[in-house]
Structure formats: structure tokens, C-alpha cells
Design a protein around this motif. Structure first.
Motif, PDB file in Angstrom:
ATOM      1  N   GLU A  65       0.737  -0.814   0.179  1.00  0.00           N
ATOM      2  CA  GLU A  65      -0.060   0.278  -0.009  1.00  0.00           C
ATOM      3  C   GLU A  65       0.750   1.276   0.091  1.00  0.00           C
ATOM      4  O   GLU A  65       1.630   1.543   1.014  1.00  0.00           O
ATOM      5  CB  GLU A  65      -0.562   0.415   1.068  1.00  0.00           C
ATOM      6  CG  GLU A  65      -1.624   0.647   1.543  1.00  0.00           C
ATOM      7  CD  GLU A  65      -2.527   1.043   3.149  1.00  0.00           C
ATOM      8  OE1 GLU A  65      -2.208  -0.166   4.039  1.00  0.00           O
ATOM      9  OE2 GLU A  65      -3.782   1.931   2.738  1.00  0.00           O
ATOM     10  N   ILE A  66       0.835   2.088  -1.227  1.00  0.00           N
ATOM     11  CA  ILE A  66       1.371   3.263  -0.851  1.00  0.00           C
ATOM     12  C   ILE A  66       1.181   4.360  -0.169  1.00  0.00           C
ATOM     13  O   ILE A  66      -0.711   5.048  -0.441  1.00  0.00           O
ATOM     14  CB  ILE A  66       1.839   4.006  -2.422  1.00  0.00           C
ATOM     15  CG1 ILE A  66       2.641   2.883  -3.363  1.00  0.00           C
ATOM     16  CG2 ILE A  66       2.466   5.047  -2.452  1.00  0.00           C
ATOM     17  CD1 ILE A  66       2.882   2.809  -5.139  1.00  0.00           C
ATOM     18  N   ALA A 174     -11.636 -10.681  -2.363  1.00  0.00           N
ATOM     19  CA  ALA A 174     -10.657 -10.064  -2.228  1.00  0.00           C
ATOM     20  C   ALA A 174     -10.944  -9.147  -1.676  1.00  0.00           C
ATOM     21  O   ALA A 174     -11.832  -8.393  -0.886  1.00  0.00           O
ATOM     22  CB  ALA A 174     -11.058  -9.589  -3.512  1.00  0.00           C
ATOM     23  N   GLU A 175      -9.915  -8.248  -1.059  1.00  0.00           N
ATOM     24  CA  GLU A 175      -9.484  -7.411  -0.244  1.00  0.00           C
ATOM     25  C   GLU A 175      -9.586  -5.620  -0.532  1.00  0.00           C
ATOM     26  O   GLU A 175      -8.728  -5.189  -0.627  1.00  0.00           O
ATOM     27  CB  GLU A 175      -8.697  -7.478   0.780  1.00  0.00           C
ATOM     28  CG  GLU A 175      -9.190  -8.199   2.428  1.00  0.00           C
ATOM     29  CD  GLU A 175     -10.186  -7.313   2.983  1.00  0.00           C
ATOM     30  OE1 GLU A 175     -11.011  -8.888   2.971  1.00  0.00           O
ATOM     31  OE2 GLU A 175      -9.623  -6.796   3.218  1.00  0.00           O
ATOM     32  N   ILE A 176     -10.648  -5.804  -1.526  1.00  0.00           N
ATOM     33  CA  ILE A 176     -10.992  -4.336  -2.337  1.00  0.00           C
ATOM     34  C   ILE A 176     -11.492  -3.301  -1.165  1.00  0.00           C
ATOM     35  O   ILE A 176     -12.547  -3.645  -0.907  1.00  0.00           O
ATOM     36  CB  ILE A 176     -11.758  -4.486  -3.411  1.00  0.00           C
ATOM     37  CG1 ILE A 176     -11.249  -5.444  -4.335  1.00  0.00           C
ATOM     38  CG2 ILE A 176     -12.167  -3.350  -3.689  1.00  0.00           C
ATOM     39  CD1 ILE A 176     -12.903  -5.635  -5.406  1.00  0.00           C
ATOM     40  N   PRO A 177     -10.528  -2.459  -1.201  1.00  0.00           N
ATOM     41  CA  PRO A 177     -11.165  -0.666   0.054  1.00  0.00           C
ATOM     42  C   PRO A 177     -12.600  -0.830  -0.281  1.00  0.00           C
ATOM     43  O   PRO A 177     -13.103  -1.032  -1.415  1.00  0.00           O
ATOM     44  CB  PRO A 177     -10.787  -0.180   0.034  1.00  0.00           C
ATOM     45  CG  PRO A 177      -8.664  -0.615  -0.748  1.00  0.00           C
ATOM     46  CD  PRO A 177      -9.261  -1.791  -1.606  1.00  0.00           C
ATOM     47  N   THR A 178     -13.334  -0.123   0.653  1.00  0.00           N
ATOM     48  CA  THR A 178     -14.558   0.294   0.462  1.00  0.00           C
ATOM     49  C   THR A 178     -14.504   1.519  -0.464  1.00  0.00           C
ATOM     50  O   THR A 178     -15.458   1.494  -1.241  1.00  0.00           O
ATOM     51  CB  THR A 178     -15.262   0.604   2.179  1.00  0.00           C
ATOM     52  OG1 THR A 178     -15.020  -0.263   2.710  1.00  0.00           O
ATOM     53  CG2 THR A 178     -16.187   0.710   1.572  1.00  0.00           C
ATOM     54  N   TRP A 179     -13.514   2.417  -0.424  1.00  0.00           N
ATOM     55  CA  TRP A 179     -13.187   3.842  -1.242  1.00  0.00           C
ATOM     56  C   TRP A 179     -13.590   3.405  -3.165  1.00  0.00           C
ATOM     57  O   TRP A 179     -14.006   4.082  -3.439  1.00  0.00           O
ATOM     58  CB  TRP A 179     -11.980   4.470  -0.816  1.00  0.00           C
ATOM     59  CG  TRP A 179     -12.204   5.198  -1.913  1.00  0.00           C
ATOM     60  CD1 TRP A 179     -12.409   6.588  -1.673  1.00  0.00           C
ATOM     61  CD2 TRP A 179     -11.937   5.655  -3.324  1.00  0.00           C
ATOM     62  NE1 TRP A 179     -12.523   8.005  -2.561  1.00  0.00           N
ATOM     63  CE2 TRP A 179     -11.872   7.615  -3.552  1.00  0.00           C
ATOM     64  CE3 TRP A 179     -11.002   4.961  -4.274  1.00  0.00           C
ATOM     65  CZ2 TRP A 179     -11.457   8.058  -4.856  1.00  0.00           C
ATOM     66  CZ3 TRP A 179     -10.593   5.801  -5.530  1.00  0.00           C
ATOM     67  CH2 TRP A 179     -11.039   6.926  -6.150  1.00  0.00           C
ATOM     68  N   ASN A 180     -13.018   1.877  -3.237  1.00  0.00           N
ATOM     69  CA  ASN A 180     -13.110   1.544  -4.451  1.00  0.00           C
ATOM     70  C   ASN A 180     -14.630   1.058  -4.732  1.00  0.00           C
ATOM     71  O   ASN A 180     -14.699   0.694  -6.704  1.00  0.00           O
ATOM     72  CB  ASN A 180     -11.996   0.285  -4.540  1.00  0.00           C
ATOM     73  CG  ASN A 180     -10.833   0.711  -4.053  1.00  0.00           C
ATOM     74  OD1 ASN A 180     -10.746   1.538  -3.428  1.00  0.00           O
ATOM     75  ND2 ASN A 180     -10.578  -0.146  -4.882  1.00  0.00           N
ATOM     76  N   PHE A 370      -5.122  -5.881  -5.870  1.00  0.00           N
ATOM     77  CA  PHE A 370      -6.824  -5.298  -5.702  1.00  0.00           C
ATOM     78  C   PHE A 370      -7.013  -3.830  -4.707  1.00  0.00           C
ATOM     79  O   PHE A 370      -8.118  -3.363  -4.174  1.00  0.00           O
ATOM     80  CB  PHE A 370      -7.162  -6.452  -4.687  1.00  0.00           C
ATOM     81  CG  PHE A 370      -6.105  -6.721  -3.472  1.00  0.00           C
ATOM     82  CD1 PHE A 370      -4.922  -7.538  -3.790  1.00  0.00           C
ATOM     83  CD2 PHE A 370      -6.403  -6.396  -2.498  1.00  0.00           C
ATOM     84  CE1 PHE A 370      -3.892  -7.476  -3.245  1.00  0.00           C
ATOM     85  CE2 PHE A 370      -5.523  -6.228  -1.360  1.00  0.00           C
ATOM     86  CZ  PHE A 370      -4.297  -6.852  -2.091  1.00  0.00           C
ATOM     87  N   LEU A 371      -5.772  -2.752  -4.041  1.00  0.00           N
ATOM     88  CA  LEU A 371      -6.194  -1.961  -3.886  1.00  0.00           C
ATOM     89  C   LEU A 371      -6.008  -0.963  -5.071  1.00  0.00           C
ATOM     90  O   LEU A 371      -6.471  -0.136  -4.789  1.00  0.00           O
ATOM     91  CB  LEU A 371      -4.634  -2.146  -3.291  1.00  0.00           C
ATOM     92  CG  LEU A 371      -4.037  -2.368  -1.879  1.00  0.00           C
ATOM     93  CD1 LEU A 371      -2.574  -1.665  -1.748  1.00  0.00           C
ATOM     94  CD2 LEU A 371      -4.763  -2.009  -0.486  1.00  0.00           C
TER      95      LEU A 371
END
Lengths: 383, 257
Positions: A65-66, A174-180, A370-371
Motif C-alpha cells: 500500500e503506497i 478480494a480485499e478491495i477497499p470500500t472507497w473502490n 486489489f487496492l
């Protein structure tokens, strides 16, 4: 007159059958890989995942994660700086499911009939029939399954397997963030007055800021969605007219653009993601199904979406000659670059022999980005 | 649940004892070619896995529960049995050793009824304690409500629901475990799909053997109503005959979910 027992067809089920199977599988005129949507977005992992002794086959998908820097802090000279945060490595783990295509059984009576055919038509015909009716159908099952899972994973971020006649279960998420998980924008996409180009350009800009990356993005849309949203959209049509008229071609006031016209025009718009058309459909029994969720489109960094994680079926180990009786003969042939394995079995059934062909697979697609994987619901406008 | 290695910059004292190797075979050894290790297509999702670290054993009886088409989304149920050592009120002591099923908080238990489709009182276990009665190792269970009078040798089984008059969870014994199996999950077990399912809890899939011949003395405790289903006419042996083990009454009342 050559004997049936020495034919290539009969050898398919012997201990040396792998060679004959491999030859057929690598001949494009005999079997083909079809329904290969999964190959356009995912590539196989470099090595198979090891099956654990507790029954789990666990894979791991990782991304760094950057945490991009933000504005500096104004300070007095000699004052210390404030401690910042470092990004972690986001990980999600999942299991690889076991799958099988419908099996084919040949009884001794069918085999007697084939022996008679062999004497009339020869080995090549038997092999061609076998390739077409037995192997091809199973390969189609495997490629369709992977394509269905790939489409589900991309368009929903998760795979829930309900196809076929076996077990039904939620496979991976997949651990896709909620913002996405985003909404359509200022208007829903089926509204011809929705400023589609502006919406997409804005989403790409926001994504780059949010993720702290500056890479080209692509938009995955199905053909049906492209036709429904883009080819009827006013803003898109206006741009097409502008591009064409600036090249000296005047288009009539009302026209329906072709896919090609739209794609070439949209490629010229600064900040637009490149559009990739998704074509996938699978057969589940008598119905046609699509893994792709109809309302969603995907905005993601250009390149591969992820990998296909795979493992050897447990049968290869459990049914090795070390553990099985001599009266049952099996051979295994890997196919699809190792993703799936054909198993040919000869066994007894009462007074007769019986021959089985199975295609076994333990594989699942997983996302590598996924991020940065954005799923847009085109049917719900922003609040 | 995945085996993450925890990180702890301190010390930890551990002691465990065990034996390695050896075997304790529950299967009756016969000459000739046997045909028991046959597995059904697809297998099923285990709907009543152990809620913690526990085992099922070779010779354990199971139910392979299918829907009308005979295969899709089948379920596997383990017949878990617990032999009573003594009981008073809501406290029940169950024999404990390395070859018996382990009870967990949340299990709904009942005394095995007289017949396989019979009813009895079934209530949830609210506490489990590892202890001894005299020199006998037991699990001391506390139940939500008393199950009635229990004596040494009675067998408890899982109930389909909680209540005063409920049936056994596993009635249609038609499969068995050909080997031991270990559960180490402590998280909630998923149901696969539909209500109650999610992506995070463990889901166990299993293909039980459809045939088997075992010594009853070596199997997990068998209640009399299950022994009544045994088609084997040799005393001390239990036969699971593939596709044949069926109480016609139980079959008609059990439904796949």
C-alpha cells in the motif's frame, strides 16, 4: 490387420496413455481452448500451490500500500518533525477449490462396438471422436469455469460458485477497499444525458490522487454495456461528430455510432481510460450464464488483473500406483499449462472392464491489483 | 482460519506428550477383494464440524444427505456420540480419552432415543470442563436444561434442535469415515451458501466412504437405535453397505436442506 489392443485409442487408458493424451491435446485440429476470457486478464501463477495435509490449499495475494506524502508542516527552526506513517503490505488469503467436469464412462459393450468400428474405419477416426466428444467438452467446462470465476472476481470482487451440479459455496473475496466500490457519478449511465466522458475522466483523476499512483487506467465493460451506455450517449456522440467533422466527414444529426467509431474517438479524449470490451458467457446445463455482474464496470490500472492460482488434484497423490490396486490402472495428463489434469481410469465392474475419463482442476483467479481495483455501479447515481 | 505464526517477544513453556506410529484399526480384516472405499460424486459440505480442536475417527458413522437429484450441494453429517459416565441435574460427565469425540459449548445434545426417529429432550452445552471423576478422565458438561435421568453407559447424540421433544440430527446412516480426520478450526463454520454463509468462516468439504465393516468395540460409542440399523448378522461387527443402509421411515422424514 492391426489389433485393437495395439491401437492408439486403446493405449489412452494404459499406463503409457499420457503420451497419446499429450499428443492429442497439443494438436490444434483435434482440441482447442475456447471461452478463454480468463486468459485475457489473468495469467497462471509460476508454480502450483502446495496442498496442505489439513486439506487446505492456501494462496496469498499481496500488495504494497503506497501512502503518498501530503503537504509539509510549517515549523520553527530546530523544531522536530512529526512522525509520519508508513504503508503496510495488504494481504488476503484464500483457498483454492476443487472442481471436476462431468465424467465420461465407456462400458465393455461400447468398447466391443468400437473394436468393430476400428476394423472398418481405423484408429484415426476413433481418436478424432474421442478428442471431439470426450476431451473437448471437458476442456470447454474448465475454460468456462475459469472465465466465469474471473468475470465474477473482477466485477464483484468476490466469487460465489453456484454453477454445475456439485457443491455450492462462496469461494473467495478480494480485499478491495470500500472507497473502490463507487457509484455511477452525477447521473446513471443509461441516461443519454449523463456526461460519461467527464464522469470517467474525473474518476481516473480521483483514483490517481487517492492511490498515489500515476499509471494508465483501463475500463472493462461488457459489449452489452458498451452498446447500451456509450453508443447511445449524447456526449459521446457529440465528440464523435466533432472528430469526424474536423476530418471533413459530416455525420447526420441523428445517427448510431459503431463500436469502432466510439472506441477511436474515446481514445483521443485526454484523461479517458482505455476501454476494453469484456466478452464472456458460459453454459450451465441448459442456460447461458455470465459471471460478470450486469450493472457493474471495472476501472483498474492497465495490465494483468491478477493470477490464476492452482494446485495438483489430490487424486494424483492418492491414486498413485503405490496406493492403488493393480486391477485399477490410471494415467494423468496435465493440460492448460498445468491448470487442470485429465485422469483416465480402467477398472473392473463385475465380469467386465470399464473405462473412465475425468478432468480435474483445483484453480481460482485472484487479483494482484486489489487496492487499485475500482468497481462502479452504473445504475445508482451519486447521492 | 489460517495458521499465521504469532509474534511474541517473550518466553513460553510448553509440554506435550504423545506417541508416534502404531495403529489401531477399526476395520475388520477380511481376505479377498473388498469394495468399500468408494466415494460418492462431489462429496458434501460437513454441516456439523467440531467447533474446535477435535477428531473424528476411522469407523465413525456419517450421513451423506442429498437433494432430489442425488448429487447437487450434498451435505455430510458426522454422527457424534458421547458416552455418559455419570450425571446429576444439568451436569453430565462424559468419558474422555484420545479416541472419543470431544464436546464443545454450543453443541445441542440429547440422550439417543429408543428408535432412530424417536424424540427426546435436547439442550445446548453451556460449559465444558476437563476433569476427573475419581481416576476416570471426563469432560464435565453443563447443560442449559436437564436431559432427564442419565446413567453410566447411556449415549448422547446431537439433536436436530433444542427443546423438550426433538429428534436426532443424524438419522440416515449411509456412509462412514475410512480414516481419522482432524479439525483445528476455532472460528465459526460457514454453511457454504445462502443464509448464514459468508466468505470468512471455514467451510469443510468431504467425500465419505459409502461402505465399511468395522468392529463395534473399536468404533465410537453406538447407541442402541443405531445398532438396530446394522444389517450385519455377525455379533461385534457393524456393516455400512453402500446405498443399502437405510431405515425407510428415517429416509422419508429426513429432508436435504
Amino acid at each position: 490387420m492391426p489389433k485393437f489392443e495395439n491401437s492408439q485409442y486403446a493405449k489412452l487408458w494404459s499406463a503409457e496413455g499420457r503420451q497419446v493424451m499429450s499428443e492429442i491435446l497439443s494438436t490444434p485440429d483435434m482440441v482447442k481452448l475456447r471461452n478463454t476470457f480468463y486468459q485475457t486478464r489473468f495469467k497462471p501463477d509460476t508454480m502450483p500451490t502446495v496442498r496442505q495435509s489439513d486439506g487446505s490449499i492456501v494462496f496469498e495475494a499481496k500488495m504494497r500500500e503506497i501512502k503518498s506524502g501530503s503537504l509539509m508542516d510549517l515549523r520553527a527552526p530546530l523544531a522536530e518533525s512529526i512522525q509520519g506513517e508508513a504503508g503496510d503490505v495488504a494481504v488476503y488469503r484464500g483457498s483454492i477449490p476443487d472442481l471436476s467436469a462431468k465424467s465420461t464412462t465407456e462400458t465393455a459393450h461400447e468398447r466391443m462396438y468400437k473394436q468393430d468400428l476400428f476394423e472398418q474405419f481405423g484408429d484415426a477416426q476413433l481418436l478424432a471422436n474421442f478428442a471431439q466428444e470426450v476431451l473437448q467438452a471437458k476442456l470447454d467446462s474448465a475454460t468456462q469455469t475459469l472465465s466465469n470465476m474471473a468475470a465474477q472476481l473482477m466485477s464483484k470482487g468476490e466469487i460465489e460458485y453456484t454453477g454445475g451440479s456439485g457443491l455450492k459455496m462462496k469461494v473467495i473475496k478480494a480485499e478491495i477497499p470500500t472507497w473502490n466500490f463507487q457509484k455511477a457519478g452525477v447521473k446513471i449511465w443509461s441516461d443519454p444525458t449523463a456526461p460519461l466522458i467527464d464522469i470517467l475522466v474525473k474518476k481516473v483523476e480521483e483514483a490517481k490522487m487517492q492511490f498515489g499512483i500515476d499509471v494508465p487506467f483501463v475500463l472493462d465493460v461488457t459489449k452489452a454495456q458498451f452498446d447500451k451506455y456509450f453508443l447511445t450517449n449524447n456526449q459521446v456522440k457529440d465528440r464523435i461528430k466533432f472528430v469526424y467533422s474536423s476530418n471533413g466527414n459530416n455525420l447526420p444529426d441523428t445517427f448510431t455510432p459503431t463500436q469502432e467509431m466510439a472506441l477511436t474517438t474515446l481514445a483521443l479524449q485526454t484523461g479517458m481510460p482505455k476501454i476494453l470490451i469484456v466478452e464472456e458467457a458460459q453454459r450451465d446445463g441448459d442456460t447461458i450464464v455470465h459471471g460478470w455482474k450486469a450493472d457493474n464496470v471495472v476501472l483498474r490500472p492497465e495490465g494483468w488483473a491478477g493470477k490464476i492460482m492452482y494446485a495438483d488434484p489430490l487424486e494424483i497423490k492418492a491414486y498413485s500406483p503405490n496406493f492403488t490396486p493393480d486391477t485399477i490402472v490410471r494415467n494423468f495428463t496435465k493440460v492448460m499449462g498445468g491448470l487442470a489434469t485429465f485422469m483416465n481410469t480402467t477398472k473392473a465392474n463385475g465380469n467386465f472392464k470399464e473405462w473412465h475419463t475425468d478432468l480435474l482442476m483445483a484453480a481460482v483467479p485472484t487479483l494482484d491489483e486489489f487496492l487499485y481495483h475500482i468497481i462502479i455501479d452504473t445504475t445508482t447515481a451519486d447521492a | 482460519m489460517f495458521q499465521r505464526k504469532p509474534i511474541f517477544y517473550g518466553g513460553k513453556r510448553v509440554r506435550e506428550t504423545s506417541g508416534i506410529g502404531g495403529s489401531r484399526n477399526a476395520m475388520v480384516k477380511l481376505g479377498g477383494i473388498s469394495n468399500d472405499l468408494i466415494f460418492p460424486p462431489m462429496g458434501g459440505i460437513i454441516k456439523n464440524p467440531f467447533k474446535g480442536s477435535a477428531k473424528f475417527f476411522c469407523g465413525d458413522l456419517m450421513e451423506y444427505r442429498t437433494t432430489e437429484d442425488g448429487t447437487s450441494n450434498a451435505e455430510v453429517y458426522i454422527l457424534k456420540t458421547f458416552k455418559v459416565q455419570s450425571a446429576t441435574g444439568t451436569t453430565v460427565n462424559i468419558y474422555r480419552d484420545g479416541f472419543l469425540h470431544i464436546p464443545f459449548v454450543g453443541d445441542i445434545l440429547m440422550k439417543a432415543p429408543e428408535t432412530i426417529t424417536g424424540t427426546g429432550a435436547g439442550y445446548a452445552v453451556t460449559a465444558v470442563e476437563k476433569t476427573v471423576v475419581g481416576t476416570i478422565p471426563v469432560w464435565k458438561l453443563t447443560l442449559a436444561t436437564t436431559l432427564g435421568t442419565l446413567k453410566d453407559g447411556d449415549v448422547l447424540v446431537e439433536a436436530a434442535a433444542s427443546g423438550a421433544s426433538v429428534k436426532m440430527l443424524v438419522q440416515n446412516i449411509n456412509a462412514c469415515a475410512p480414516t481419522d480426520g482432524e479439525f483445528v478450526g476455532t472460528d465459526a463454520s460457514g454453511v457454504g451458501i445462502g443464509a448464514g454463509s459468508d466468505f470468512d468462516s471455514s467451510v469443510y468439504t468431504y467425500a465419505p466412504a459409502l461402505g465399511g465393516l468395522f468392529y463395534t468395540q473399536k468404533m465410537s460409542p453406538i447407541p442402541p437405535c443405531v445398532e438396530a440399523l446394522n444389517p450385519c448378522k455377525i455379533k461385534g461387527w457393524f456393516r455400512v453397505d453402500y446405498c443399502n443402509m437405510k431405515d425407510p421411515v428415517a429416509q422419508s422424514t429426513q429432508t436435504g436442506s
